[in-house]
Design a protein around this motif. Structure first.
Motif, PDB file in Angstrom:
ATOM      1  N   TYR A 116       0.843  -1.187   0.000  1.00  0.00           N
ATOM      2  CA  TYR A 116       0.000   0.000   0.000  1.00  0.00           C
ATOM      3  C   TYR A 116       0.880   1.240   0.000  1.00  0.00           C
ATOM      4  O   TYR A 116       1.890   1.283   0.687  1.00  0.00           O
ATOM      5  CB  TYR A 116      -0.903   0.037   1.239  1.00  0.00           C
ATOM      6  CG  TYR A 116      -1.782  -1.181   1.392  1.00  0.00           C
ATOM      7  CD1 TYR A 116      -2.721  -1.514   0.427  1.00  0.00           C
ATOM      8  CD2 TYR A 116      -1.676  -1.996   2.517  1.00  0.00           C
ATOM      9  CE1 TYR A 116      -3.536  -2.623   0.572  1.00  0.00           C
ATOM     10  CE2 TYR A 116      -2.488  -3.101   2.671  1.00  0.00           C
ATOM     11  CZ  TYR A 116      -3.412  -3.408   1.696  1.00  0.00           C
ATOM     12  OH  TYR A 116      -4.208  -4.503   1.840  1.00  0.00           O
ATOM     13  N   THR A 117       0.477   2.249  -0.760  1.00  0.00           N
ATOM     14  CA  THR A 117       1.206   3.504  -0.824  1.00  0.00           C
ATOM     15  C   THR A 117       0.284   4.643  -0.423  1.00  0.00           C
ATOM     16  O   THR A 117      -0.815   4.774  -0.969  1.00  0.00           O
ATOM     17  CB  THR A 117       1.722   3.748  -2.264  1.00  0.00           C
ATOM     18  OG1 THR A 117       2.515   2.640  -2.669  1.00  0.00           O
ATOM     19  CG2 THR A 117       2.537   5.025  -2.337  1.00  0.00           C
ATOM     20  N   VAL A 118       0.722   5.452   0.541  1.00  0.00           N
ATOM     21  CA  VAL A 118      -0.019   6.650   0.948  1.00  0.00           C
ATOM     22  C   VAL A 118       0.667   7.839   0.297  1.00  0.00           C
ATOM     23  O   VAL A 118       1.882   7.966   0.358  1.00  0.00           O
ATOM     24  CB  VAL A 118      -0.003   6.830   2.485  1.00  0.00           C
ATOM     25  CG1 VAL A 118      -0.816   8.056   2.877  1.00  0.00           C
ATOM     26  CG2 VAL A 118      -0.521   5.592   3.189  1.00  0.00           C
ATOM     27  N   ARG A 119      -0.114   8.694  -0.318  1.00  0.00           N
ATOM     28  CA  ARG A 119       0.453   9.888  -0.953  1.00  0.00           C
ATOM     29  C   ARG A 119      -0.546  11.034  -0.890  1.00  0.00           C
ATOM     30  O   ARG A 119      -1.735  10.834  -0.666  1.00  0.00           O
ATOM     31  CB  ARG A 119       0.846   9.605  -2.397  1.00  0.00           C
ATOM     32  CG  ARG A 119      -0.326   9.292  -3.297  1.00  0.00           C
ATOM     33  CD  ARG A 119       0.086   9.279  -4.759  1.00  0.00           C
ATOM     34  NE  ARG A 119      -0.992   8.859  -5.624  1.00  0.00           N
ATOM     35  CZ  ARG A 119      -1.982   9.630  -6.036  1.00  0.00           C
ATOM     36  NH1 ARG A 119      -2.055  10.891  -5.646  1.00  0.00           N
ATOM     37  NH2 ARG A 119      -2.922   9.170  -6.834  1.00  0.00           N
ATOM     38  N   THR A 120      -0.036  12.232  -1.130  1.00  0.00           N
ATOM     39  CA  THR A 120      -0.877  13.418  -1.213  1.00  0.00           C
ATOM     40  C   THR A 120      -1.772  13.303  -2.433  1.00  0.00           C
ATOM     41  O   THR A 120      -1.331  12.886  -3.504  1.00  0.00           O
ATOM     42  CB  THR A 120       0.006  14.687  -1.319  1.00  0.00           C
ATOM     43  OG1 THR A 120       0.895  14.720  -0.210  1.00  0.00           O
ATOM     44  CG2 THR A 120      -0.842  15.944  -1.337  1.00  0.00           C
ATOM     45  N   ASP A 170      -5.151  22.564  -0.450  1.00  0.00           N
ATOM     46  CA  ASP A 170      -4.304  22.837   0.716  1.00  0.00           C
ATOM     47  C   ASP A 170      -3.227  21.774   0.921  1.00  0.00           C
ATOM     48  O   ASP A 170      -2.400  21.901   1.825  1.00  0.00           O
ATOM     49  CB  ASP A 170      -5.157  22.916   1.987  1.00  0.00           C
ATOM     50  CG  ASP A 170      -6.058  24.124   2.030  1.00  0.00           C
ATOM     51  OD1 ASP A 170      -5.798  25.100   1.289  1.00  0.00           O
ATOM     52  OD2 ASP A 170      -7.024  24.107   2.821  1.00  0.00           O
ATOM     53  N   GLU A 171      -3.255  20.725   0.115  1.00  0.00           N
ATOM     54  CA  GLU A 171      -2.321  19.594   0.210  1.00  0.00           C
ATOM     55  C   GLU A 171      -2.414  18.888   1.572  1.00  0.00           C
ATOM     56  O   GLU A 171      -1.424  18.438   2.136  1.00  0.00           O
ATOM     57  CB  GLU A 171      -0.884  20.047  -0.076  1.00  0.00           C
ATOM     58  CG  GLU A 171      -0.715  20.590  -1.473  1.00  0.00           C
ATOM     59  CD  GLU A 171       0.691  21.053  -1.779  1.00  0.00           C
ATOM     60  OE1 GLU A 171       1.581  20.990  -0.900  1.00  0.00           O
ATOM     61  OE2 GLU A 171       0.922  21.466  -2.927  1.00  0.00           O
ATOM     62  N   THR A 172      -3.644  18.770   2.068  1.00  0.00           N
ATOM     63  CA  THR A 172      -3.880  18.088   3.339  1.00  0.00           C
ATOM     64  C   THR A 172      -4.828  16.895   3.160  1.00  0.00           C
ATOM     65  O   THR A 172      -5.426  16.423   4.126  1.00  0.00           O
ATOM     66  CB  THR A 172      -4.458  19.065   4.391  1.00  0.00           C
ATOM     67  OG1 THR A 172      -5.699  19.599   3.915  1.00  0.00           O
ATOM     68  CG2 THR A 172      -3.478  20.196   4.689  1.00  0.00           C
ATOM     69  N   TYR A 173      -4.966  16.410   1.933  1.00  0.00           N
ATOM     70  CA  TYR A 173      -5.816  15.249   1.639  1.00  0.00           C
ATOM     71  C   TYR A 173      -4.922  14.156   1.059  1.00  0.00           C
ATOM     72  O   TYR A 173      -4.048  14.438   0.237  1.00  0.00           O
ATOM     73  CB  TYR A 173      -6.909  15.626   0.632  1.00  0.00           C
ATOM     74  CG  TYR A 173      -8.114  14.720   0.709  1.00  0.00           C
ATOM     75  CD1 TYR A 173      -9.084  14.902   1.691  1.00  0.00           C
ATOM     76  CD2 TYR A 173      -8.280  13.675  -0.186  1.00  0.00           C
ATOM     77  CE1 TYR A 173     -10.184  14.072   1.773  1.00  0.00           C
ATOM     78  CE2 TYR A 173      -9.381  12.838  -0.111  1.00  0.00           C
ATOM     79  CZ  TYR A 173     -10.334  13.045   0.875  1.00  0.00           C
ATOM     80  OH  TYR A 173     -11.421  12.219   0.957  1.00  0.00           O
ATOM     81  N   GLY A 193      -8.454  13.293   4.984  1.00  0.00           N
ATOM     82  CA  GLY A 193      -7.723  14.545   5.053  1.00  0.00           C
ATOM     83  C   GLY A 193      -7.857  15.213   6.399  1.00  0.00           C
ATOM     84  O   GLY A 193      -8.590  14.759   7.271  1.00  0.00           O
ATOM     85  N   TRP A 194      -7.118  16.295   6.532  1.00  0.00           N
ATOM     86  CA  TRP A 194      -7.226  17.148   7.714  1.00  0.00           C
ATOM     87  C   TRP A 194      -7.310  18.581   7.236  1.00  0.00           C
ATOM     88  O   TRP A 194      -6.963  18.885   6.096  1.00  0.00           O
ATOM     89  CB  TRP A 194      -6.067  16.931   8.680  1.00  0.00           C
ATOM     90  CG  TRP A 194      -4.730  17.438   8.231  1.00  0.00           C
ATOM     91  CD1 TRP A 194      -3.842  16.774   7.424  1.00  0.00           C
ATOM     92  CD2 TRP A 194      -4.127  18.695   8.543  1.00  0.00           C
ATOM     93  NE1 TRP A 194      -2.725  17.551   7.224  1.00  0.00           N
ATOM     94  CE2 TRP A 194      -2.870  18.738   7.913  1.00  0.00           C
ATOM     95  CE3 TRP A 194      -4.524  19.790   9.312  1.00  0.00           C
ATOM     96  CZ2 TRP A 194      -2.014  19.826   8.013  1.00  0.00           C
ATOM     97  CZ3 TRP A 194      -3.668  20.885   9.416  1.00  0.00           C
ATOM     98  CH2 TRP A 194      -2.425  20.879   8.764  1.00  0.00           C
ATOM     99  N   SER A 195      -7.792  19.459   8.109  1.00  0.00           N
ATOM    100  CA  SER A 195      -7.979  20.838   7.695  1.00  0.00           C
ATOM    101  C   SER A 195      -7.583  21.809   8.788  1.00  0.00           C
ATOM    102  O   SER A 195      -7.755  21.533   9.972  1.00  0.00           O
ATOM    103  CB  SER A 195      -9.445  21.071   7.326  1.00  0.00           C
ATOM    104  OG  SER A 195      -9.644  22.405   6.902  1.00  0.00           O
ATOM    105  N   LEU A 215      -1.523  11.731   8.259  1.00  0.00           N
ATOM    106  CA  LEU A 215      -2.118  12.999   8.673  1.00  0.00           C
ATOM    107  C   LEU A 215      -1.311  13.621   9.807  1.00  0.00           C
ATOM    108  O   LEU A 215      -1.087  14.834   9.821  1.00  0.00           O
ATOM    109  CB  LEU A 215      -3.563  12.803   9.127  1.00  0.00           C
ATOM    110  CG  LEU A 215      -4.572  12.369   8.071  1.00  0.00           C
ATOM    111  CD1 LEU A 215      -5.958  12.268   8.695  1.00  0.00           C
ATOM    112  CD2 LEU A 215      -4.577  13.275   6.883  1.00  0.00           C
ATOM    113  N   ALA A 216      -0.876  12.814  10.749  1.00  0.00           N
ATOM    114  CA  ALA A 216      -0.069  13.327  11.863  1.00  0.00           C
ATOM    115  C   ALA A 216       1.244  13.911  11.345  1.00  0.00           C
ATOM    116  O   ALA A 216       1.655  14.997  11.766  1.00  0.00           O
ATOM    117  CB  ALA A 216       0.187  12.225  12.882  1.00  0.00           C
TER     118      ALA A 216
END
Length: 154
Positions: A3-7, A54-57, A71-73, A123-124
């Motif tokens: 699995y890969t997490v990315r923006t 915002d590059e937070t997702y 995401g976070w906001s 997210l952290a």
């Protein structure tokens, strides 16, 4: 499986929207009526593209298949997608407000495999990186607030 997490990028929007609909319809059917699900997809649940800007997702992929997103906001809007009418794009004051963890969505066949936790870790990290780009001292850091973590971002 890897699995890969990315923006998330603007080019992911159509695939994210499909994932959200599959996730909500597949994983919420035990808790909500079909009418409630369809109503929520119109405003409460869905993609807030401001988070992508915002590059937070973030998205999780495996073999080029999108299987999760979250995401976070640092903005005043608490929840909802782009169709929600009372959105507030104001930036929160990190001295008194917490960063907001927004809804997450997982492709049903990948549920309960740690995908949500993977995104939460990202997210952290993202929250910490945002803080580093902001001239804040440690007492004014935004705090991640979720059911998993109510501590100040380390």
């Amino acid at each position: 499986m890897k699995y890969t997490v990315r923006t998330a990028f603007a080019s992911d929007i159509s695939r994210i929207k499909i994932l959200i609909e599959k996730s909500v319809r597949g994983l919420s059917a035990y808790d909500y009526t079909q009418e409630q699900i369809e109503g929520a997809l119109l405003s409460a649940w869905g993609l807030d593209t401001q988070l992508i800007k915002d590059e937070t997702y973030f998205v999780v992929e495996t073999e080029n298949l999108l299987i999760g997103c979250r995401g976070w906001s640092y903005r005043a809007t608490l929840f909802g997608n782009d169709r929600k009418k009372d959105r507030n794009p104001d930036i929160l004051n990190p001295a008194i407000n917490s960063a907001k963890i927004r809804a997450f969505f997982i492709k049903p066949r990948y549920a309960r495999k740690g995908i949500g936790s993977m995104i939460m870790q990202q997210l952290a990290r993202s929250c910490r990186n945002q803080i580093l780009r902001t001239p804040l001292d440690d007492t004014k850091r935004p705090r991640l607030r979720s059911s998993l973590d109510t501590r100040t971002c380390p």
